[in-house]
Design a protein around this motif. Structure first.
Motif, short mmCIF file in Angstrom:
data_model
loop_
_atom_site.label_atom_id
_atom_site.label_comp_id
_atom_site.label_asym_id
_atom_site.label_seq_id
_atom_site.Cartn_x
_atom_site.Cartn_y
_atom_site.Cartn_z
N THR A 94 47.18 -105.57 83.29
CA THR A 94 46.37 -105.24 82.64
C THR A 94 46.54 -104.03 81.72
N LEU A 95 46.18 -104.38 80.23
CA LEU A 95 46.14 -103.44 79.14
C LEU A 95 44.91 -102.68 78.67
N SER A 96 44.82 -101.32 78.70
CA SER A 96 43.69 -100.81 78.36
C SER A 96 44.07 -100.17 77.09
N SER A 97 43.13 -100.02 76.12
CA SER A 97 42.87 -99.15 74.92
C SER A 97 41.53 -98.98 74.48
N LEU A 98 41.53 -97.87 73.38
CA LEU A 98 40.23 -97.93 72.74
C LEU A 98 39.79 -99.17 72.25
N THR A 99 38.35 -99.31 72.51
CA THR A 99 37.50 -100.66 71.85
C THR A 99 37.92 -101.08 70.67
N SER A 100 38.21 -100.29 69.53
CA SER A 100 38.44 -100.77 68.22
C SER A 100 39.91 -101.43 68.36
N VAL A 101 40.82 -100.56 68.90
CA VAL A 101 42.13 -101.07 68.92
C VAL A 101 42.36 -102.63 69.56
N ILE A 189 32.99 -93.07 59.47
CA ILE A 189 33.43 -93.27 61.09
C ILE A 189 33.61 -91.78 61.32
N VAL A 190 32.85 -91.53 62.55
CA VAL A 190 32.95 -90.12 63.14
C VAL A 190 33.26 -90.30 64.50
N TRP A 191 34.30 -90.12 65.03
CA TRP A 191 35.08 -90.15 66.34
C TRP A 191 34.34 -89.05 67.19
N ALA A 192 34.58 -89.58 68.60
CA ALA A 192 34.06 -88.56 69.71
C ALA A 192 35.10 -87.21 69.29
N ASN A 193 34.26 -86.21 69.98
CA ASN A 193 35.07 -84.74 69.69
C ASN A 193 36.19 -84.60 70.48
N GLY A 217 25.74 -88.47 54.06
CA GLY A 217 24.73 -89.53 54.01
C GLY A 217 25.06 -91.00 54.31
N GLY A 218 24.02 -91.71 54.82
CA GLY A 218 24.28 -93.04 54.99
C GLY A 218 24.51 -93.39 56.29
N LEU A 219 25.30 -94.70 56.71
CA LEU A 219 25.61 -95.00 58.05
C LEU A 219 26.82 -94.38 58.36
N SER A 220 26.87 -94.09 59.61
CA SER A 220 27.92 -93.49 60.44
C SER A 220 28.14 -94.31 61.75
N TYR A 221 29.54 -94.54 62.07
CA TYR A 221 29.78 -95.14 63.26
C TYR A 221 31.01 -94.56 64.22
N GLN A 222 30.66 -94.57 65.42
CA GLN A 222 31.75 -93.94 66.24
C GLN A 222 32.88 -94.88 66.48
N LEU A 223 32.45 -96.07 66.51
CA LEU A 223 33.65 -97.07 66.56
C LEU A 223 34.07 -97.55 65.37
N SER A 224 35.34 -97.48 65.03
CA SER A 224 36.07 -97.90 63.77
C SER A 224 35.90 -99.50 63.54
N SER A 225 35.87 -100.24 64.73
CA SER A 225 35.36 -101.63 64.57
C SER A 225 34.21 -102.06 64.03
N SER A 226 33.03 -101.17 64.38
CA SER A 226 31.69 -101.28 63.93
C SER A 226 31.63 -101.24 62.42
N GLY A 236 28.94 -101.79 52.63
CA GLY A 236 29.56 -100.58 51.90
C GLY A 236 31.00 -100.81 51.92
N PHE A 237 31.76 -99.58 51.63
CA PHE A 237 32.97 -99.16 51.56
C PHE A 237 33.56 -98.34 52.99
N VAL A 238 34.38 -98.85 53.66
CA VAL A 238 34.82 -98.11 54.80
C VAL A 238 36.45 -97.65 54.43
N LEU A 239 36.44 -96.53 55.11
CA LEU A 239 38.02 -95.94 55.17
C LEU A 239 38.61 -96.46 56.36
N ALA A 240 39.33 -97.84 56.06
CA ALA A 240 39.59 -98.49 57.37
C ALA A 240 41.25 -98.26 57.73
#
Length: 303
Positions: A94-101, A189-193, A217-226, A236-240
């Motif tokens: 079993t391998l666990s990681s952040l959802t986006s990874v 992209i705004v990650w958790a604190n 302003g505009g859309l913000s996401y906590q998950l990079s994958s979203s 839009g553009f994303v800093l990916a």
């Protein structure tokens, strides 16, 4: 050898389950046998552990203190059993990681592992909650950040971000210079604190020498994958992160008009439960992930 080990086990059961009768039922002995062991322990310690009054029973103040410490030891013994059980379990890794990874990096690369090891079962778990290795059903965890609360870990790679968008977004109005990207809708992209913030559009604008004020302003996401999925959809553009958009770039679903990269502040790391390395193929799986991380480090860094 610990003296009165059986008496300690009986006392732990009485304190945990609340009565002599309940402890006797759990241990499969008679209430009289339980009482006899408690008396033996009290005589050995020279203190009273239980207050007895008719059918009622409760721990004394000394009994509560002693039981709390005894329970820690028995909990540790139970955990040792679980660790050994997991180490001997050959049902899979079993391998666990952040959802986006999981969704955008390891979840795609895992097919390479399967091609080389078709008989090995791998379970991928995407979660933002950091598991306790050695206590939960997790063998490996890919962490982000410099603080890893585990004894066994190694650095995999540090990723870089680039501005990416769907080809259709800029078809009618392609940017002539990097600053023109800022005229298009920007996805944030705004990650958790608990994590060091990812590079923002304001950081990127400053890095290219633009004095334009870039708001949030505009859309913000906590998950990079979203945020990446929204960019693929032409929003839009994303800093990916380059590690997370390799497939989108290869298939042309995303493009990078100007390859100006910013480095993440922290690396990704691989941690593992030492007992899990006794599982079949676990050592090979660990080496494979480390190799994939080193390769990703070369791909993400500016050429």
């Amino acid at each position: 050898m610990i003296p009165y080990l059986k008496a300690l086990q009986v006392f732990e059961a009485v304190g945990t389950h609340g009565s002599v009768t309940a402890a006797a039922r759990i241990l499969g002995v008679s209430p009289g046998a339980v009482s006899q062991q408690i008396h033996k322990l009290e005589d050995h310690l020279g203190i009273t552990l239980l207050e007895r009054g008719g059918r009622r029973m409760e721990l004394t103040s000394w009994g509560r203190v002693y039981h709390a410490e005894i329970k820690l030891g028995f909990d540790q013994l139970a955990n040792a059993q679980n660790v050994l059980k997991r180490a001997r379990n050959d049902s899979g890794i079993t391998l666990s990681s952040l959802t986006s990874v999981i969704n955008k990096w390891m979840g795609r690369k895992i097919f390479d592992w399967q091609a080389l090891n078709p008989g090995v079962a791998i379970q991928l778990v995407g979660t933002e909650r950091e598991p306790k290795l050695g206590e939960e059903e997790v063998d490996f965890r890919i962490y982000y950040g410099s603080q890893v609360h585990h004894e066994h870990y190694v650095e995999l790679f540090t990723d870089w971000v680039v501005p990416a968008c769907a080809p259709g977004l800029i078809k009618a109005d392609p940017p002539n210079e990097p600053a023109d990207i800022l005229n298009h809708p920007l996805l944030h992209i705004v990650w958790a604190n608990i994590y060091t913030p990812a590079p923002s559009w304001a950081d990127w604008a400053k890095s290219i020498g633009s004095h334009r004020r870039v708001g949030e302003g505009g859309l913000s996401y906590q998950l990079s994958s979203s945020a990446i999925d929204a960019a693929v959809a032409g929003r839009g553009f994303v800093l990916a992160q380059l590690a997370l958009i390799a497939d989108e770039l290869e298939t042309g679903r995303l493009v990078v008009p100007f390859d100006h990269r910013l480095k993440l502040s922290d690396p990704y790391l691989l941690a593992w439960n030492r007992a899990s390395l006794e599982k079949p193929f676990a050592q090979e799986f660990k080496r494979w992930i480390i190799t994939a991380g080193k390769k990703q480090a070369r791909l993400s860094a500016p050429q």
